[in-house]
Design an enzyme around this catalytic site. Structure first.
Site, PDB file in Angstrom:
ATOM      1  N   ARG A 100       0.837  -1.206   0.000  1.00 62.15           N
ATOM      2  CA  ARG A 100       0.000   0.000   0.000  1.00 62.15           C
ATOM      3  C   ARG A 100       0.871   1.255   0.000  1.00 62.15           C
ATOM      4  O   ARG A 100       0.517   2.285  -0.554  1.00 62.15           O
ATOM      5  CB  ARG A 100      -0.964   0.013   1.205  1.00 62.15           C
ATOM      6  N   ASP A 156      -8.140  17.391 -15.390  1.00 65.64           N
ATOM      7  CA  ASP A 156      -8.400  15.994 -15.742  1.00 65.64           C
ATOM      8  C   ASP A 156      -8.053  15.861 -17.231  1.00 65.64           C
ATOM      9  O   ASP A 156      -8.765  16.368 -18.100  1.00 65.64           O
ATOM     10  CB  ASP A 156      -9.874  15.664 -15.471  1.00 65.64           C
ATOM     11  N   TYR A 209     -16.984  15.275 -16.131  1.00 64.88           N
ATOM     12  CA  TYR A 209     -17.462  13.900 -15.971  1.00 64.88           C
ATOM     13  C   TYR A 209     -18.456  13.845 -14.805  1.00 64.88           C
ATOM     14  O   TYR A 209     -18.192  14.410 -13.732  1.00 64.88           O
ATOM     15  CB  TYR A 209     -16.242  12.995 -15.736  1.00 64.88           C
ATOM     16  N   LYS A 242      -8.645   4.447 -18.936  1.00 60.02           N
ATOM     17  CA  LYS A 242      -8.971   4.817 -20.311  1.00 60.02           C
ATOM     18  C   LYS A 242      -7.736   4.690 -21.204  1.00 60.02           C
ATOM     19  O   LYS A 242      -7.190   3.612 -21.309  1.00 60.02           O
ATOM     20  CB  LYS A 242      -9.584   6.228 -20.296  1.00 60.02           C
TER      21      LYS A 242
HETATM   22  C1  LIG Z   1     -12.917  12.201 -17.751  1.00 60.43           C
HETATM   23  C2  LIG Z   1     -13.002  11.166 -16.671  1.00 60.43           C
HETATM   24  N1  LIG Z   1     -12.382  11.378 -15.499  1.00 60.43           N
HETATM   25  C3  LIG Z   1     -12.432  10.468 -14.500  1.00 60.43           C
HETATM   26  C4  LIG Z   1     -13.145   9.293 -14.637  1.00 60.43           C
HETATM   27  C5  LIG Z   1     -13.200   8.321 -13.492  1.00 60.43           C
HETATM   28  O1  LIG Z   1     -12.300   7.286 -13.723  1.00 60.43           O
HETATM   29  P1  LIG Z   1     -12.476   5.797 -13.129  1.00 60.43           P
HETATM   30  O2  LIG Z   1     -13.706   5.233 -13.715  1.00 60.43           O
HETATM   31  O3  LIG Z   1     -11.207   5.130 -13.535  1.00 60.43           O
HETATM   32  O4  LIG Z   1     -12.598   5.953 -11.638  1.00 60.43           O
HETATM   33  C6  LIG Z   1     -13.803   9.023 -15.837  1.00 60.43           C
HETATM   34  C7  LIG Z   1     -14.563   7.776 -16.000  1.00 60.43           C
HETATM   35  O5  LIG Z   1     -15.275   7.580 -16.952  1.00 60.43           O
HETATM   36  C8  LIG Z   1     -13.730   9.982 -16.886  1.00 60.43           C
HETATM   37  O6  LIG Z   1     -14.365   9.793 -18.057  1.00 60.43           O
END
Ligand SMILES: Cc1ncc(COP(=O)(O)O)c(C=O)c1O
Length: 375
Positions: free
Chosen positions: A40, A165, A93, A190
């Site tokens: 961890r 992000d 998101y 992703k």
């Molecule tokens: C732009 C964006 N940021 C963050 C996330 C969250 O990521 P995770 O699903 O890996 O927790 C997503 C998930 O679809 C996303 O599209």
């Protein structure tokens, strides 16, 4: 003795590491970077992933986490405590909004959403306790492109941090830290991992002290990533450059074809000259526009369902950025928790379908979409 020299890092599938005696334990605490204690806190596989992404993002270090959500959480906690206030781009998101609205609010961290058009004039939204702005390089799901250099100047002029992000863009298109952002984060799930087989996240900071803070939050909140997931993500990352090129090439071809199709009311893709931020996207994305696009079909559930049923190459799978194409439905998945008014204001309507364009032969994707729309 047999010499074992693996070409790639093996999977250190262990939760803990052995110490011979108290001297070894002491030496660890004198120099925690010299060896490992407990997975961890750190593991060769998660360190390898963090180092590789940090290099791509040009950061001072960071933490890899068990999901993109954990990376967003860690990034906000790196700057905020109870009583603080954050700004968040309204085009975000849905999970990020849900985290802010339903959980961080319980810790006393409040949020104000800033419409896209007002992102470069934040003063009316700022309170004495405002610490940061959270925004996406390319927004989910309407593919609006934020001018990160302008945003960083605006934030810093008001004493705020900029947390970006960068999931949709990837560091191959845009390196937010080089443009002035303080943290760049990803859902590694992703493009960075890229094969729809890993759930992971990362947050990388420009400032080494914030990088250390991110790692501490990862360890104390238990957000860190497992060895196996780290190893898979490292493997995926090795082909990022090749994959992103193909994703972008195919998405451009799909966007151009769909923009001419009579059944499609609108195509949202930064690579189209009609896109409102096309010139910015070109400059900020090194001439690449990403593999994501959204389309507007008639606002009729049956028309959307028929399209989903007929497509063979774009299965409805509510994620994105895998090598295999897929589609998603923001109104029913990622942006489901928003109020009807928020959904309407953002343009997330019944007919909106988000396509994640994979790296299959482009002509097969075009043919599939054409037959699905013609049905
Ligand atoms: C732009 C964006 N940021 C963050 C996330 C969250 O990521 P995770 O699903 O890996 O927790 C997503 C998930 O679809 C996303 O599209």
């Amino acid at each position: 003795m047999t010499s074992i020299n693996p070409k790639i890092t093996p999977i250190y599938q262990t939760s803990v590491f052995k110490f011979q005696d108290l001297d070894e334990l002491e030496s660890y605490f004198q120099d925690p970077g010299s060896r490992y204690l407990y997975s961890r806190n750190g593991n060769p596989n998660s360190d390898e992933l963090a180092t590789a992404i940090n290099a791509l993002e040009g950061g001072a270090g960071g933490v890899v986490t068990a999901s993109g959500m954990a990376a967003i959480f860690a990034s906000i906690l790196a700057y905020c405590q109870g009583g603080d206030h954050v700004l968040c781009a309204a085009d975000i998101y849905g999970g990020s909004a849900a985290l802010l609205n339903t959980e961080l609010s319980r810790l006393g961290i409040t949020v104000t959403y800033v419409p896209f058009e007002q992102l470069y004039d934040l003063r009316p939204f700022v309170q004495p306790t405002t610490r940061l702005l959270l925004a996406e390089t390319i927004s989910n799901p309407l593919l609006r492109v934020a001018d990160l250099r302008r945003l960083a100047t605006e934030c810093h002029g008001l004493g705020l941090k900029l947390v970006v992000d960068n999931t949709f863009a990837t560091p191959l298109l845009t390196q937010p830290l080089a443009l002035g952002a303080d943290i760049s984060l990803h859902s590694v799930t992703k493009y960075l991992a890229g094969h729809s087989d890993v759930t992971a996240g990362v947050a990388v900071a420009a400032d080494p002290e914030i990088a250390a803070r991110l790692r501490q939050i990862g360890v104390f909140y238990g957000l860190t990533l497992s060895p196996m997931e780290s190893w898979l993500a490292v493997r995926g990352l090795k082909t990022l450059r090749l994959r992103v090129r193909e994703h972008c090439h195919n998405a451009q071809a799909v966007a151009e074809m769909l923009s001419r199709h009579p059944a499609v009311r609108e195509v949202y893709y930064p690579g189209l000259p009609t896109h409102a931020q096309h010139a910015l996207a070109r400059e900020q994305g090194q001439g690449l526009f990403g593999g994501m696009l959204s389309i507007l079909l008639p606002d009729d559930q049956e028309a959307v369902s028929r399209f989903m049923r007929r497509s063979q190459r774009f299965p409805f799978a509510p994620s994105l950025a895998g090598v295999d194409s897929s589609l998603s439905y923001p109104l029913g998945t990622s942006h489901r928790a928003l109020t009807a008014e928020q959904q309407r204001e953002l343009g997330i309507t019944v007919g909106l379908v988000r396509l994640s364009v994979g790296i299959e032969p482009a002509e097969e994707l075009l043919a599939d979409l054409q037959q699905a729309l013609n049905g």
